[in-house]
Design an enzyme around this catalytic site. Structure first.
Site, PDB file in Angstrom:
ATOM      1  N   THR A 160      24.551  54.870   1.505  1.00 13.37           N
ATOM      2  CA  THR A 160      24.295  54.681   2.934  1.00 13.37           C
ATOM      3  C   THR A 160      25.098  55.692   3.738  1.00 13.37           C
ATOM      4  OG1 THR A 160      23.680  52.374   2.716  1.00 13.37           O
ATOM      5  CG2 THR A 160      24.655  53.016   4.814  1.00 13.37           C
ATOM      6  N   GLY A 194      28.172  58.039  -7.214  1.00 15.75           N
ATOM      7  CA  GLY A 194      28.026  57.864  -5.775  1.00 15.75           C
ATOM      8  C   GLY A 194      28.891  58.836  -5.010  1.00 15.75           C
ATOM      9  N   ASN A 227      24.453  43.711  -4.261  1.00 18.53           N
ATOM     10  CA  ASN A 227      25.388  43.836  -3.141  1.00 18.53           C
ATOM     11  C   ASN A 227      25.243  42.806  -2.029  1.00 18.53           C
ATOM     12  OD1 ASN A 227      26.393  45.899  -4.597  1.00 18.53           O
ATOM     13  ND2 ASN A 227      25.554  47.552  -3.337  1.00 18.53           N
ATOM     14  N   TYR A 280      22.630  41.434  -0.580  1.00 18.03           N
ATOM     15  CA  TYR A 280      21.513  41.494   0.360  1.00 18.03           C
ATOM     16  C   TYR A 280      20.444  40.460  -0.032  1.00 18.03           C
ATOM     17  CZ  TYR A 280      24.120  45.489   1.983  1.00 18.03           C
ATOM     18  OH  TYR A 280      25.133  46.276   2.463  1.00 18.03           O
ATOM     19  N   HIS A 282      16.356  47.172  -4.355  1.00 15.23           N
ATOM     20  CA  HIS A 282      17.777  46.854  -4.124  1.00 15.23           C
ATOM     21  C   HIS A 282      17.945  45.338  -4.238  1.00 15.23           C
ATOM     22  CE1 HIS A 282      21.808  46.910  -2.875  1.00 15.23           C
ATOM     23  NE2 HIS A 282      21.738  47.663  -1.790  1.00 15.23           N
ATOM     24  N   ASN A 294      30.091  41.854   0.350  1.00 19.59           N
ATOM     25  CA  ASN A 294      29.360  41.098   1.368  1.00 19.59           C
ATOM     26  C   ASN A 294      29.478  39.592   1.164  1.00 19.59           C
ATOM     27  OD1 ASN A 294      28.413  43.222   3.059  1.00 19.59           O
ATOM     28  ND2 ASN A 294      26.953  43.775   1.461  1.00 19.59           N
TER      29      ASN A 294
HETATM   30  C1  8OZ Z   1      27.845  50.774   2.564  1.00 18.76           C
HETATM   31  C2  8OZ Z   1      27.638  50.525   3.900  1.00 18.76           C
HETATM   32  C3  8OZ Z   1      26.493  49.891   4.302  1.00 18.76           C
HETATM   33  C4  8OZ Z   1      25.538  49.508   3.384  1.00 18.76           C
HETATM   34  C5  8OZ Z   1      25.097  48.690  -0.231  1.00 18.76           C
HETATM   35  C6  8OZ Z   1      23.420  49.587   1.239  1.00 18.76           C
HETATM   36  O1  8OZ Z   1      26.253  48.296  -0.385  1.00 18.76           O
HETATM   37  C7  8OZ Z   1      24.707  49.349   1.031  1.00 18.76           C
HETATM   38  C8  8OZ Z   1      25.736  49.753   2.025  1.00 18.76           C
HETATM   39  C9  8OZ Z   1      26.893  50.407   1.625  1.00 18.76           C
HETATM   40  O2  8OZ Z   1      24.251  48.520  -1.096  1.00 18.76           O
END
Ligand code: 8OZ
Length: 368
Positions: free
Chosen positions: A27, A319, A180, A182, A177, A237
């Protein structure tokens, strides 16, 4: 050319790779503010990194609702498809392959980033108490509302449309995805999914959303051009699960049925230590998957060479080293020092810290 297997060609399903070094999804928050589209700047950035055998784009929202941070790109509008076409053309001209990472953030969002300022959506109305960036400052994520059962098919349809858009934009495939913390991860884990319908409760139900998304995307692309990213042992997260080993065993067995291009695992904490918590067994999860395995997280050259040599993984995704080293593969092959990353220019901004990292003296960057 170095003769380590890491630098030899491979196949990820139907995608031919010139080497086994992958650019991980990163990102960077540089999409156009007015329409979340990418443009020449991103085309240059990705093409500079075309030394990679495969590039996975930054996570890209499948719908306005799927957005959780300022200036992340989308793949749901015509302007976005046009912008991504510039990127895929540039990467192909520079000699690599590129897949787009399809993203719905679920509860990792803020009302100010949502259509009509509404609450973000999630399997259950349980806040993450995580942080996001709204374009001005870092803010706590807003409390989500639980998705109605009838809304879920609409989100699956958004994934399908995004997958179709990715084809029109000239990608070589897509990565789902599911990592993480989401939306897909929120459905998988029992801390964030307290639903009492067909999408919640036992793990057989918690994987249903992932399965419906996969069915739709595989229908568009064929399984051999679809990869998936998981992060079974990461609590980024604020995601958690009472038994990640059992949850992800089930998920990987399901994914194994498709004959996918690859399975991409964040090994340990996303962007952090590679430690696996007590009771976790990453190798056991990899062993449930018969296809191409891609490992990610804090690999250096020696670890990557060894992992591919011993077969613990087939591909290694880098990364942060790819941010500051557009010619990362060249540097790894020559076993020379890497540029340092500038953390101040990671998220948002312009070409500074994006397309201005230098290649080795006297060496052209892939795209130039
Ligand atoms: C860092 C900042 C915002 C989003 C992820 C898409 O952790 C992200 C992300 C990473 O998968």
């Amino acid at each position: 050319m170095a003769d380590e297997k890491l630098f030899s060609g491979a196949k990820a399903g139907a995608i031919d790779l010139k080497n086994r070094v992958v650019m991980a999804p990163l990102t960077r928050n540089r999409a156009r503010a007015e329409d979340d589209s990418v443009h020449e700047l991103q085309a240059k950035y990705y093409a500079q990194r075309a030394g990679a055998g495969l590039i996975i784009t930054e996570a890209s929202q499948i719908s306005p609702q799927g957005k959780g941070y300022a200036w992340t790109p989308g793949i749901y509008s015509e302007a976005q498809v046009e912008g991504w076409k510039k990127v895929t053309d540039a990467v192909h001209a520079a000699g690599s392959k590129i897949v787009i990472q399809l993203w719905h953030v679920g509860r990792i969002s803020h009302t100010s980033l949502q259509p009509d300022g509404g609450a973000p959506v999630a399997p259950s109305a349980i806040g993450a108490k995580a942080m996001t960036f709204d374009g001005e400052q870092f803010v706590e994520t807003s409390d989500p509302r639980a998705l109605g059962a009838e809304e879920i098919s609409g989100i699956v349809a958004d994934y399908r449309r995004a997958a179709e858009n990715a084809r029109r934009a000239g990608f070589d495939g897509v990565e789902v995805h599911a990592a993480n913390g989401y939306l897909i991860d929120q459905f998988l884990r029992d801390e964030s999914n307290k639903r009492d319908d067909a999408y919640g409760g036992p793990v057989e139900n918690r994987v249903r959303f992932l399965k419906e998304v996969m069915d739709a995307i595989v229908d568009v692309w064929g399984a051999d051009r679809v990869g998936v990213r998981l992060s079974p042992f990461s609590d980024v997260n604020n995601i958690s699960d009472s038994n990640p080993q059992a949850t992800f065993s089930h998920a990987v067995k399901l994914l194994n049925e498709y004959g996918l291009a690859y399975l991409h695992m964040v090994e340990g904490q996303t962007g952090g230590p590679r430690d696996i918590p007590e009771g976790g067994d990453l190798k056991a999860l990899y062993d449930l998957f018969d296809g191409v395995k891609m490992g990610n997280n804090a690999y250096d050259r020696n670890m990557a060479v060894e992992a591919v040599e011993t077969g613990s993984v087939d591909l290694v995704a880098f990364g942060r080293p790819f941010i500051s080293n557009p010619d990362l593969v060249d540097r790894l092959e020559k076993d020379v020092p890497l540029n340092e990353l500038d953390p101040a220019t990671l998220y948002g901004g312009d070409e500074k810290g994006y397309t201005d990292y230098p290649a080795l003296a006297g060496e052209p960057i892939a795209a130039e």
